[in-house]
Design an enzyme around this catalytic site. Sequence first.
Site, PDB file in Angstrom:
ATOM      1  N   GLU A  71       0.949  -1.147  -0.246  1.00  0.00           N
ATOM      2  CA  GLU A  71      -0.055  -0.148  -0.011  1.00  0.00           C
ATOM      3  C   GLU A  71       0.706   1.351  -0.018  1.00  0.00           C
ATOM      4  O   GLU A  71       0.463   2.204   0.698  1.00  0.00           O
ATOM      5  CB  GLU A  71      -1.134  -0.123   1.048  1.00  0.00           C
ATOM      6  CG  GLU A  71      -2.044  -1.362   1.030  1.00  0.00           C
ATOM      7  CD  GLU A  71      -3.009  -1.168   2.074  1.00  0.00           C
ATOM      8  OE1 GLU A  71      -2.946  -0.786   3.258  1.00  0.00           O
ATOM      9  OE2 GLU A  71      -4.196  -1.702   1.694  1.00  0.00           O
ATOM     10  N   ASP A 108      -8.769  -9.166   3.062  1.00  0.00           N
ATOM     11  CA  ASP A 108      -8.642  -8.119   4.320  1.00  0.00           C
ATOM     12  C   ASP A 108      -9.698  -8.224   4.971  1.00  0.00           C
ATOM     13  O   ASP A 108     -10.600  -7.384   4.878  1.00  0.00           O
ATOM     14  CB  ASP A 108      -8.505  -6.762   3.401  1.00  0.00           C
ATOM     15  CG  ASP A 108      -7.923  -5.588   4.254  1.00  0.00           C
ATOM     16  OD1 ASP A 108      -7.290  -6.010   5.470  1.00  0.00           O
ATOM     17  OD2 ASP A 108      -7.911  -4.562   4.051  1.00  0.00           O
ATOM     18  N   GLU A 122     -13.183  -3.135  11.451  1.00  0.00           N
ATOM     19  CA  GLU A 122     -13.135  -2.024  10.141  1.00  0.00           C
ATOM     20  C   GLU A 122     -14.093  -2.526   9.223  1.00  0.00           C
ATOM     21  O   GLU A 122     -14.444  -1.573   8.462  1.00  0.00           O
ATOM     22  CB  GLU A 122     -11.470  -2.367   9.554  1.00  0.00           C
ATOM     23  CG  GLU A 122     -11.509  -1.514   8.139  1.00  0.00           C
ATOM     24  CD  GLU A 122     -10.033  -1.842   7.515  1.00  0.00           C
ATOM     25  OE1 GLU A 122      -8.996  -2.706   8.209  1.00  0.00           O
ATOM     26  OE2 GLU A 122      -9.829  -1.376   6.547  1.00  0.00           O
TER      27      GLU A 122
END
Length: 673
Positions: A281, A354, A382
């Site tokens: 990332e 993820d 998340e």
Amino acid sequence: RLDGSGLWFTHMETIESGPLACPSFIYMPQSTPTFSIIHKELKSGLNKLYNQEVKDESQLDSNGLCVGTSSQKDLSTYFKNEELSVLGNDGYIIRTVGNNVTIIIANTDLGALYGTYHYLRCLQTDNTHKANFDIVEIPSYQRRILNHWDNLDGTVERGYAGHSIWQWEDLPEKISPRYVEYAKANASIGINGTVLNNVNAKPDILKLEYLEKVKVLANTFRPYGIKVYLSINFSSPSALGGLENSDPLKEEVQNWWKEKANEIYSLIPDFGGFLVKANSEGLPGPQDFGRTHADGANMLADALKPHGGIVMWRAFVYNSSGNDRAKQAYDEFKPLDGKFRKNVILQVKNGPVDFQPREPFSPLFGALHQTTLMPELQITQEYLGFSDHLVYLGTLFKEFLNSDTYTNGRNSTVSIITDGSVYDDSITAIAGVANIGLDSNWCGHHFAQANWYAFGRLAWNHQLSARKIATEWLMQTFSHDPDFLNQMSGVMMESREAVVNYMTPLGLHHLMGWGHHYGPEPWCEISGARPDWLPTYYHKADSIGIGFNRSSSGSNAVSQYAEPLFSVYNDPALCPEELLLWFHHLPWNYELVNGRDLWTELCYRYSMGVEQVKYFQCTWNSLQSKVDKNRFNDVQNKLAIQLKEAIWWRDACLLYFQTFSHRPIPSQLDQPK
Ligand code: GCU
């Protein structure tokens, strides 16, 4: 409020009756900082539970409770050498010997501390416990670590419980009382490590100014057995040290890290090591210099080795313009198997994408035979409604840990292949991304604390059941009322399945808002979306059907799993329904085992998720008299948000998918508005 109240071990209900009488005294011959904590915890715990002041004695006698280490001869004489030696550093025995004497014994102070918390937990939660103790506990993983994604400016990446608990601006002078509460909460469930800062690390954390702050936290946590680790930025030698670059094969770079390690250990002699997110990332890493992940990890490992430190190197890598993201970590790390130093451990997220509400396990588990792996779980929600949705993750963690990789025949579960039983790993570890912040209830939602608790309990013993953990936590947090326990453990056990239903049923994934990850956004026609998300995110809906084809006719991600999983996942008729659209793109009229077609089943699943939340609400409302007013209202309000958003998810996803399927929503179901 910074008083740290409201954690599970602070709620202790007086024991009215039961087989376990209050010990008449405590005999605790050793006095170290950790033994002082043990003493304090026992005194206050027994006082709260039995409403009695328990006195101290200077020798072992009948009806007493004794706590010590194996070096204490008058205690160790009751145990065989072999049973003590297998306890290792953290294990313990709690046993009632002659004359109703209960002994908590371990090889170290910390083992005795863990045993003490276990003893108190038994008194609080184990109604069925016999009058005599005979408990032997050895943890599943040596290192049981929280990862804080906390930034140095006080914000928390993917944090939903307020600002960071680390008050960097006040440290090193001012020590918040929260730090001790935090350490106690962790020690009470066996967590023994904390990575203080975000994996997206700023080089500044390694400046002396910050290391002096870290030192104070390490000193505070030490008697509770919590080691401190730091996330590092791979470019630190150039960013902080002014070197030309941070190429891991350059001697000056290697020396910079060695000196940095020396500096850290001179301040924190038991520093745990580094966590590294590199070439992921957009972060720097060894590939920037044409080097491999192994080159980067090994350089750091060499700097830490003389001090006993470890490197946790993350395998969370993908290139959004490359092919199927779910395959990339395996493709990158499989060829590096056997190339890492012994003090490097690869930290691998539970799933290949993820932290989705449901994913299959990452195929890296079971694929590397000469590299030590540690699971990374996400405690912070998340992708699961932040701290607004009641979602108990004990079931998700267990599903993952119990997944059979078949790498070494049947029963090569993820837990077994990471805990050192299959491979002779010199380090074993597990990490959980923390959900802790400055909120007065620590985690934003009262029930989100249960996920911190469940992580710790499973890191200690991955064989515990999710239901047992939920019930234990409810008893220590809310009430011992059997009806309350029965109803709310039922809600907790169902809550993860509910969120899967109203967000991503049947193996769908990553349908959430693409930046903040909150709320539905299965459409991707937005500017700035990444190439791997276009045109239809990961659901790939079209006029024919829906789902990501990862079978051998598609991206072939299935080939990364060992047989028989490869064959099972590869065939839609064999693939477990909960992962169907993870591995297959199937027609809207594809018939499922229950006879419904795929479109109808999707409609049912989304609607079922909403119904489940309604049931959670009703259940909670029916328990009003059993919960204090503040917490009752807090949870009630959160459940109202959850219901509104479950409906939002259902409606947004079904109406959007309907633009592809062109099929009606079954009339028996609530119609989207
Ligand atoms: C996810 C998350 C990021 C985080 C990353 C990671 O992509 O959204 O905020 O940095 O995982 O685990 O490194």
